[in-house]
Design an enzyme around this catalytic site. Structure first.
Site, mmCIF file in Angstrom:
data_model
loop_
_atom_site.group_PDB
_atom_site.id
_atom_site.type_symbol
_atom_site.label_atom_id
_atom_site.label_comp_id
_atom_site.label_asym_id
_atom_site.label_seq_id
_atom_site.Cartn_x
_atom_site.Cartn_y
_atom_site.Cartn_z
ATOM 1 C CB ALA A 71 -11.575 25.758 -0.161
ATOM 2 C CG ASP A 72 -13.183 31.122 -1.166
ATOM 3 O OD1 ASP A 72 -13.665 30.771 -2.499
ATOM 4 O OD2 ASP A 72 -12.825 32.833 -1.805
ATOM 5 C CB SER A 73 -18.275 30.572 -0.141
ATOM 6 O OG SER A 73 -17.946 32.034 -0.109
ATOM 7 C CG ASP A 120 -11.888 28.939 -3.780
ATOM 8 O OD1 ASP A 120 -12.094 29.213 -4.661
ATOM 9 O OD2 ASP A 120 -11.255 29.446 -2.960
#
Length: 137
Positions: free
Chosen positions: A91-93, A95
């Site tokens: 997960a990135d920011s 997400d």
């Protein structure tokens, strides 16, 4: 003094010594069992920290796991538990923001921005949800 049982052997700790140096705990623990000594167990250096955990209900944690899997489009074989870190799941920011929005919708809560930024694991999210649901009631 507390007694512990492991593999049907009962033992009572005789001594525990900890020395604190620059925020780290070091020391050893001697554990004899019925006149037998297990020697000294050395504790590894670790920063001292205090953490309060309210451990969310298992149902809440499971629901959070489902939402995280759905939002990240993870394959069914991917294991997600309370200890799973969003970053480790890919997960990135953005997400993470979508996960929080999904949690808000599912549980009917509103998560403040600073609280959302503190969420790093599934357990963090589940604990926050429990806290917010209690406030709501």
């Amino acid at each position: 003094m507390a007694a512990f049982t492991a593999s049907s052997v009962s033992f009572t700790p005789l001594s525990i010594s900890l020395n604190q140096t620059k925020g780290f705990a070091r020391g050893s623990v001697s554990i004899p069992a019925k006149a037998k000594s297990f020697g000294a167990l050395t504790l590894r250096n670790a920063p001292l920290r205090f953490r309060v955990s309210c451990a969310a209900k298992p149902e809440t944690a499971e629901k959070v796991c489902e939402i995280v899997k759905k939002q990240l489009a993870l394959p069914p074989t991917t294991e997600v538990s309370g200890d799973s870190k969003f970053a480790a799941l890919g997960a990135d920011s953005l997400d993470t923001v979508e996960i929080v929005m999904g949690l808000e919708e599912e549980f009917g809560i509103s998560v403040e921005e600073e609280s959302a930024q503190a969420i790093a694991t599934v357990q963090d999210a589940a604990d926050l949800i429990e806290k917010l649901c209690e406030k709501k009631e």
